[in-house]
Design a protein around this motif. Sequence first.
Motif, PDB file in Angstrom:
ATOM      1  N   ASP A 192       0.802  -1.226   0.000  1.00  0.00           N
ATOM      2  CA  ASP A 192       0.000   0.000   0.000  1.00  0.00           C
ATOM      3  C   ASP A 192       0.839   1.283   0.000  1.00  0.00           C
ATOM      4  OD1 ASP A 192      -2.306  -1.516   0.044  1.00  0.00           O
ATOM      5  OD2 ASP A 192      -2.568  -1.381   2.225  1.00  0.00           O
ATOM      6  N   LYS A 209      -0.101   4.565  -1.755  1.00  0.00           N
ATOM      7  CA  LYS A 209      -1.309   5.283  -1.322  1.00  0.00           C
ATOM      8  C   LYS A 209      -0.965   6.502  -0.475  1.00  0.00           C
ATOM      9  CE  LYS A 209      -4.237   1.186  -1.471  1.00  0.00           C
ATOM     10  NZ  LYS A 209      -4.977   0.197  -0.679  1.00  0.00           N
ATOM     11  N   ASP A 210       0.238   6.518   0.081  1.00  0.00           N
ATOM     12  CA  ASP A 210       0.710   7.650   0.886  1.00  0.00           C
ATOM     13  C   ASP A 210       1.491   8.576  -0.044  1.00  0.00           C
ATOM     14  OD1 ASP A 210       2.553   9.300   2.376  1.00  0.00           O
ATOM     15  OD2 ASP A 210       2.206   8.022   4.126  1.00  0.00           O
TER      16      ASP A 210
END
Length: 115
Positions: free
Chosen positions: A53, A56-57
Amino acid sequence: MDTKGLQKKLAKFCGERDWDQFHNPKNLAMALSVECSELVEEFQWLSLEQSSDIMKDPDKAIRVRHEIADIAAYLLRITDNLDIDIEAALVEKIQINEEKYPAKEFKGSARKYNR
């Protein structure tokens, strides 16, 4: 990807800064290794889920993109320096790996090829 065009752009960038004196195969290989380590650092201590993930940041995503770009830049510089056609080398290596790791024998397996 236009590897030749990118190599020319990088060569121009480095030439304008008189960096060619530093861009020998040894130094470029070392720089490439350092940049790979910097990419690894972005994933250090993350769980498998967190690493999947990471993009996503926004802050982490830009750092990962920049480290990958640095890796690509040094890889293109060293291949240009050594007059290696990176596309041809990659195609050749894929063919070697297809023979080394037949899908029917290695599908779903992470084991290393042994002669």
